[in-house]
Design a protein around this motif. Sequence first.
Motif, short mmCIF file in Angstrom:
data_model
loop_
_atom_site.label_atom_id
_atom_site.label_comp_id
_atom_site.label_asym_id
_atom_site.label_seq_id
_atom_site.Cartn_x
_atom_site.Cartn_y
_atom_site.Cartn_z
N GLY A 80 7.80 -11.36 -6.73
CA GLY A 80 6.48 -10.80 -6.50
C GLY A 80 6.38 -10.16 -5.12
N ARG A 81 6.08 -8.85 -5.09
CA ARG A 81 6.02 -8.13 -3.82
C ARG A 81 4.69 -8.42 -3.14
NH1 ARG A 81 6.08 -1.73 -3.98
NH2 ARG A 81 4.04 -2.22 -4.90
N VAL A 82 4.77 -8.73 -1.87
CA VAL A 82 3.57 -9.00 -1.08
C VAL A 82 3.07 -7.68 -0.51
CG1 VAL A 82 2.62 -10.25 0.89
CG2 VAL A 82 4.39 -11.31 -0.53
N GLU A 83 1.84 -7.33 -0.79
CA GLU A 83 1.26 -6.08 -0.33
C GLU A 83 0.86 -6.21 1.13
OE1 GLU A 83 -1.65 -2.84 -2.41
OE2 GLU A 83 -2.37 -4.89 -2.23
N THR A 84 1.32 -5.28 1.94
CA THR A 84 1.01 -5.32 3.37
C THR A 84 -0.44 -4.87 3.59
OG1 THR A 84 1.78 -3.05 3.67
CG2 THR A 84 3.42 -4.81 3.90
N PRO A 85 -1.02 -5.21 4.75
CA PRO A 85 -2.39 -4.77 5.03
C PRO A 85 -2.53 -3.24 5.00
CG PRO A 85 -1.76 -6.53 6.52
CD PRO A 85 -0.54 -6.17 5.76
N ALA A 86 -1.51 -2.53 5.51
CA ALA A 86 -1.59 -1.07 5.49
C ALA A 86 -1.60 -0.54 4.06
CB ALA A 86 -0.41 -0.48 6.26
N GLN A 87 -0.81 -1.15 3.19
CA GLN A 87 -0.80 -0.71 1.79
C GLN A 87 -2.12 -1.03 1.11
OE1 GLN A 87 2.63 -2.81 0.36
NE2 GLN A 87 4.07 -1.17 0.93
N ARG A 88 -2.69 -2.19 1.39
CA ARG A 88 -3.99 -2.51 0.79
C ARG A 88 -5.05 -1.52 1.25
NH1 ARG A 88 -2.48 -7.91 1.87
NH2 ARG A 88 -3.79 -7.92 3.74
N ALA A 89 -5.02 -1.17 2.55
CA ALA A 89 -6.00 -0.22 3.07
C ALA A 89 -5.84 1.15 2.43
CB ALA A 89 -5.87 -0.12 4.58
N GLU A 90 -4.59 1.58 2.25
CA GLU A 90 -4.34 2.89 1.64
C GLU A 90 -4.81 2.92 0.19
OE1 GLU A 90 -3.19 6.83 1.33
OE2 GLU A 90 -3.43 5.55 3.11
N ASN A 91 -4.53 1.84 -0.54
CA ASN A 91 -4.97 1.78 -1.93
C ASN A 91 -6.49 1.77 -2.03
OD1 ASN A 91 -2.31 1.70 -2.79
ND2 ASN A 91 -2.23 -0.54 -2.81
N ALA A 92 -7.15 1.04 -1.14
CA ALA A 92 -8.61 1.01 -1.15
C ALA A 92 -9.17 2.38 -0.79
CB ALA A 92 -9.11 -0.05 -0.17
N TYR A 93 -8.51 3.07 0.13
CA TYR A 93 -8.97 4.41 0.51
C TYR A 93 -8.90 5.36 -0.69
CZ TYR A 93 -8.80 9.02 2.69
OH TYR A 93 -9.03 10.33 3.02
N ARG A 94 -7.85 5.26 -1.46
CA ARG A 94 -7.73 6.13 -2.64
C ARG A 94 -8.78 5.80 -3.69
NH1 ARG A 94 -3.09 9.08 -2.52
NH2 ARG A 94 -1.53 8.47 -0.98
N ARG A 95 -9.07 4.51 -3.83
CA ARG A 95 -10.12 4.13 -4.79
C ARG A 95 -11.49 4.65 -4.32
NH1 ARG A 95 -7.33 -0.83 -4.66
NH2 ARG A 95 -8.97 -1.74 -3.34
N ALA A 96 -11.70 4.64 -3.01
CA ALA A 96 -12.96 5.16 -2.47
C ALA A 96 -13.09 6.66 -2.73
CB ALA A 96 -13.05 4.86 -0.97
N LEU A 97 -12.00 7.39 -2.58
CA LEU A 97 -12.05 8.83 -2.87
C LEU A 97 -12.36 9.08 -4.34
CD1 LEU A 97 -9.06 10.23 -0.77
CD2 LEU A 97 -11.49 10.19 -0.19
N ALA A 98 -11.79 8.25 -5.21
CA ALA A 98 -12.09 8.40 -6.64
C ALA A 98 -13.56 8.11 -6.91
CB ALA A 98 -11.20 7.47 -7.45
N SER A 99 -14.13 7.13 -6.22
CA SER A 99 -15.56 6.84 -6.40
C SER A 99 -16.41 7.99 -5.90
CB SER A 99 -15.91 5.55 -5.65
OG SER A 99 -15.17 4.45 -6.16
N LEU A 100 -16.00 8.62 -4.81
CA LEU A 100 -16.76 9.76 -4.30
C LEU A 100 -16.73 10.93 -5.28
CD1 LEU A 100 -15.83 9.83 -0.49
CD2 LEU A 100 -18.04 9.27 -1.52
N GLU A 101 -15.59 11.12 -5.92
CA GLU A 101 -15.51 12.21 -6.89
C GLU A 101 -16.45 11.96 -8.07
OE1 GLU A 101 -11.48 12.61 -8.02
OE2 GLU A 101 -10.83 13.46 -6.09
N ASP A 102 -16.67 10.70 -8.38
CA ASP A 102 -17.59 10.36 -9.48
C ASP A 102 -19.03 10.25 -9.01
OD1 ASP A 102 -15.40 10.28 -11.11
OD2 ASP A 102 -15.14 8.10 -10.99
#
Length: 377
Positions: free
Chosen positions: A185-207
């Motif tokens: 099981g790969r442990v997600e780094t804080p930077a990766q979690r932040a990047e993934n959350a940022y992409r989800r936020a952009l998707a929410s803005l598009e909607d």
Amino acid sequence: MGVRTMSLINRMLQDLDARAGQPGADPLPSDIRPVPPPERSLPSRRVAVVAGAVATVALLGAAGWHLLGKAPAGVAASVPAGGAAIASPVVPAAVQPAPSIPAPVVAIEIPVPPREDIAQVAALPSAAMQEGPLFEAEAVAAPKPAAKQAARADRPGAPTASRAPAAPRAERAPAPAKAFPVKEGRVETPAQRAENAYRRALASLEDGRVTEAMATLQAALKSDPRHEASRQTLVSLLMEAKRPEEAIRQLGAALALDPRQPAMAMLLARLQLERGSPGIDTLLRTLPYAAGNGEYHAFLAGALQHEGRHREAVEHYQAALRTAPQNGVWWMGLGISLQAEKRGPEAAGALQKALDSGTLSPELQGFVERKLKQLVR
């Protein structure tokens, strides 16, 4: 006496008769008469022979039709065994004495149970044209029609023995699959979690889900406070939502972590100046990281001028103009600060350059002209 001899004698007699008829010729003796040509009679022997031959042929033909109508000419059987089509030998019909019409051939297909001594695998017709690993011969090849084999055997000179089945191709063992190491099981780094959350936020803005996007950006900044893209996007959304206090807190937190962000420092200073708070300290803290940034120097000069610190403003206007000598607004700001420092000739020169730049709006151009008139008096 033969026919030819009689003809010769008749011709001689006719010649003699013709000579006797000529004048002065001696008449023929009375006992000599030409022999009349014999009447042609039918050759009875030849007719008898032909009639006997015709009768014999008729009897033989009738006997042949009678015999061939009851007994089959041959049997052709196909034996499917283990994926191969094996044709059984064709039994030719009994030889008949020259029938005038070829006898029809009846092909009967008799299924024969597979034998153990028959080859289990035969090469398929399309196997030679395909590439790739060989598979086990499970599909049964379609047997050839028995009628075609019987017709081929009926032709004169055709071999009666069936074709031997093709030798089966040797099977290749399939290559073993490569064993890939099992990843834990790969442990997600804080930077990766932040990047993934940022992409989800952009998707929410598009909607159009702005509130959800802001909450997602805040979660991203909790995972990695140094994620600049999330911080800048969140500040822009807060300013559009008329929430400047939260925007100021976000900008202050970003500069506290990393003061090497001139753009954020300028934005924070503008918000602070609009709310009556000192923004010069914010700009001065980031100044060492804004070398060669004319916009930053001009913004700091304007803030200093607003606070009445004209001497410092002159220095920063001059630094800004070294990067963009044709900026009329910056020449105008420099002239105002020089005039406040009682440096009239320099102020007039700076204001004249502002007019000559041709980049001023009509309102600013009128303002500079009034300032020049005051300095000329």
